[in-house]
Design an enzyme around this catalytic site. Structure first.
Site, short mmCIF file in Angstrom:
data_model
loop_
_atom_site.label_atom_id
_atom_site.label_comp_id
_atom_site.label_asym_id
_atom_site.label_seq_id
_atom_site.Cartn_x
_atom_site.Cartn_y
_atom_site.Cartn_z
N ASP A 1 0.87 -1.19 0.00
CA ASP A 1 0.00 0.00 0.00
C ASP A 1 0.90 1.23 0.00
O ASP A 1 2.13 1.13 0.15
CB ASP A 1 -0.91 0.01 1.23
CG ASP A 1 -1.89 1.19 1.22
OD1 ASP A 1 -2.36 1.57 0.13
OD2 ASP A 1 -2.16 1.78 2.29
N SER A 2 0.29 2.41 -0.13
CA SER A 2 1.06 3.64 -0.05
C SER A 2 1.52 3.93 1.38
O SER A 2 2.49 4.65 1.58
CB SER A 2 0.19 4.81 -0.52
OG SER A 2 -0.94 4.94 0.32
N CYS B 1 -11.12 2.76 -0.12
CA CYS B 1 -9.71 3.05 0.13
C CYS B 1 -9.38 2.36 1.45
O CYS B 1 -10.14 2.48 2.42
CB CYS B 1 -9.49 4.56 0.26
SG CYS B 1 -7.86 5.00 0.90
N HIS C 1 -7.33 2.93 3.71
CA HIS C 1 -7.16 3.81 4.88
C HIS C 1 -8.50 4.05 5.60
O HIS C 1 -8.52 4.28 6.81
CB HIS C 1 -6.61 5.18 4.44
CG HIS C 1 -5.13 5.19 4.18
ND1 HIS C 1 -4.57 4.66 3.06
CD2 HIS C 1 -4.11 5.70 4.92
CE1 HIS C 1 -3.25 4.83 3.10
NE2 HIS C 1 -2.95 5.47 4.22
N CYS D 1 -4.37 -1.74 -1.77
CA CYS D 1 -4.52 -0.34 -2.13
C CYS D 1 -5.52 -0.28 -3.28
O CYS D 1 -5.29 -0.87 -4.35
CB CYS D 1 -3.17 0.21 -2.57
SG CYS D 1 -3.28 1.84 -3.34
N ASN D 2 -6.63 0.39 -3.03
CA ASN D 2 -7.67 0.48 -4.07
C ASN D 2 -7.21 1.31 -5.26
O ASN D 2 -7.62 1.07 -6.39
CB ASN D 2 -8.94 1.11 -3.49
CG ASN D 2 -9.61 0.20 -2.50
OD1 ASN D 2 -10.47 -0.57 -2.84
ND2 ASN D 2 -9.18 0.28 -1.24
N GLU E 1 -3.04 9.05 8.16
CA GLU E 1 -1.57 8.99 8.25
C GLU E 1 -1.04 9.81 9.44
O GLU E 1 0.03 9.54 9.95
CB GLU E 1 -0.92 9.48 6.94
CG GLU E 1 -1.06 8.49 5.80
CD GLU E 1 -0.23 7.21 5.97
OE1 GLU E 1 0.84 7.27 6.59
OE2 GLU E 1 -0.67 6.15 5.50
N1 DGL Z 1 -4.83 3.15 0.76
C1 DGL Z 1 -4.80 3.39 -0.65
C2 DGL Z 1 -6.10 3.09 -1.31
O1 DGL Z 1 -6.73 2.13 -0.89
C3 DGL Z 1 -4.07 4.64 -1.11
C4 DGL Z 1 -4.48 5.92 -0.53
C5 DGL Z 1 -3.56 7.08 -0.92
O2 DGL Z 1 -2.36 6.96 -0.72
O3 DGL Z 1 -4.08 8.09 -1.41
O4 DGL Z 1 -6.49 3.70 -2.26
#
Ligand code: DGL
Length: 260
Positions: A7-8, A179, A181, A69-70, A147
């Site tokens: 993931d990011s 997402c 997160h 990560c979506n 974050e």
């Molecule tokens: N957690 C990631 C997602 O599911 C990336 C979110 C991001 O870094 O903007 O999209």
């Protein structure tokens, strides 16, 4: 055999948590924190980040990759998945199943800007659930909040309300967390949307898909590894805060080194 999770940043930990409850395997987590957030990046940038991260996870012995990560799942995987030699499971693989289980027709999706722009979520849901109406809403302030370890409180509620309002006004019956997160915001989201609207997190369905595809069955557990491309101590402190559990040390893998 080892499973890589990508993931990011912190979001993929919501998928790691689900995977840990189902599969006894060692996991290697890589958060590409040097490039956070992914939501405002271009398809070419996201492709480059994925390729580098994949090479790194392979160099750590991962033989199955979970793209937790979506954004990458929506923007990169449709272009690339067939070219990757390893089994790769993305978030979209749990989305239809999770939405179908909720049995709702008017579905709101909160996601990053890049995910919304890709149009992949809406297409996937409309194909899987004929007749379903999908309303996409980007929510760029939410990833930076998570974050920063902010998962409750007035600032979080105010940001959530800004994004949820247009969906609630349009009468959604279910809300999909598009997402990873946002899983960490499930509590305030549930409070704001009320009991009538089902809040759907695809993470458990994705973890079940990985479990089905996991050929090795019961392997040795070993210790999970956590790696990031920037600020490992901050990642660890915030991860422990939002997960409510201790993590092993988080190691730094600077971007661009051999294997990434
Ligand atoms: N957690 C990631 C997602 O599911 C990336 C979110 C991001 O870094 O903007 O999209």
């Amino acid at each position: 055999m080892t499973i890589g999770i990508y993931d990011s940043g912190l979001g993929g930990l919501s998928v790691w948590r689900e995977l840990c409850s189902r599969i006894r395997a060692p996991f290697v987590y890589f958060g590409d924190t040097a490039h956070l957030p992914y939501g405002d990046k271009s398809p070419d940038q996201l492709l480059e980040y994925f390729n580098g991260s994949l090479a790194f996870l392979q160099s750590r012995g991962c033989r199955t990759i979970v793209v937790a990560c979506n954004t990458t799942s929506s923007v990169v995987l449709p272009r690339l998945k067939h070219l990757v030699q390893l089994p790769v499971v993305g978030m979209l693989e749990g989305v239809s199943q999770a939405a179908a289980a909720a049995g709702k027709r008017r579905i709101g999706v909160l996601a990053t800007e890049a995910t919304v722009r890709s149009g992949v979520y809406a297409r996937t849901l409309e194909e899987a659930l004929p007749g379903a109406e999908v309303l996409m809403q980007s929510a760029p302030e939410l990833v930076p909040l998570v974050e920063a370890g902010e998962i409750a409180g007035p600032k979080v509620r105010a940001a959530l309300l800004r994004y949820l309002d247009p969906l609630l006004t349009q009468g959604i019956e279910a809300l999909l967390l598009g997402c990873t997160h946002y899983s960490f915001l499930a509590e305030p989201i549930g409070e704001l949307v009320g009991g009538e609207i089902s809040v759907i997190d695809p993470a458990p369905a994705v973890a079940s898909r990985v479990q089905e595809a996991w050929a090795d069955g019961e392997g040795g557990k070993g210790t999970d590894e956590f790696w990031v491309s920037a600020a490992p101590e901050r990642f660890r402190a915030t991860a422990e805060l939002i997960l409510g559990e201790k993590l092993p040390p988080v190691r730094l893998r600077p971007w661009g080194e051999e294997g990434s």
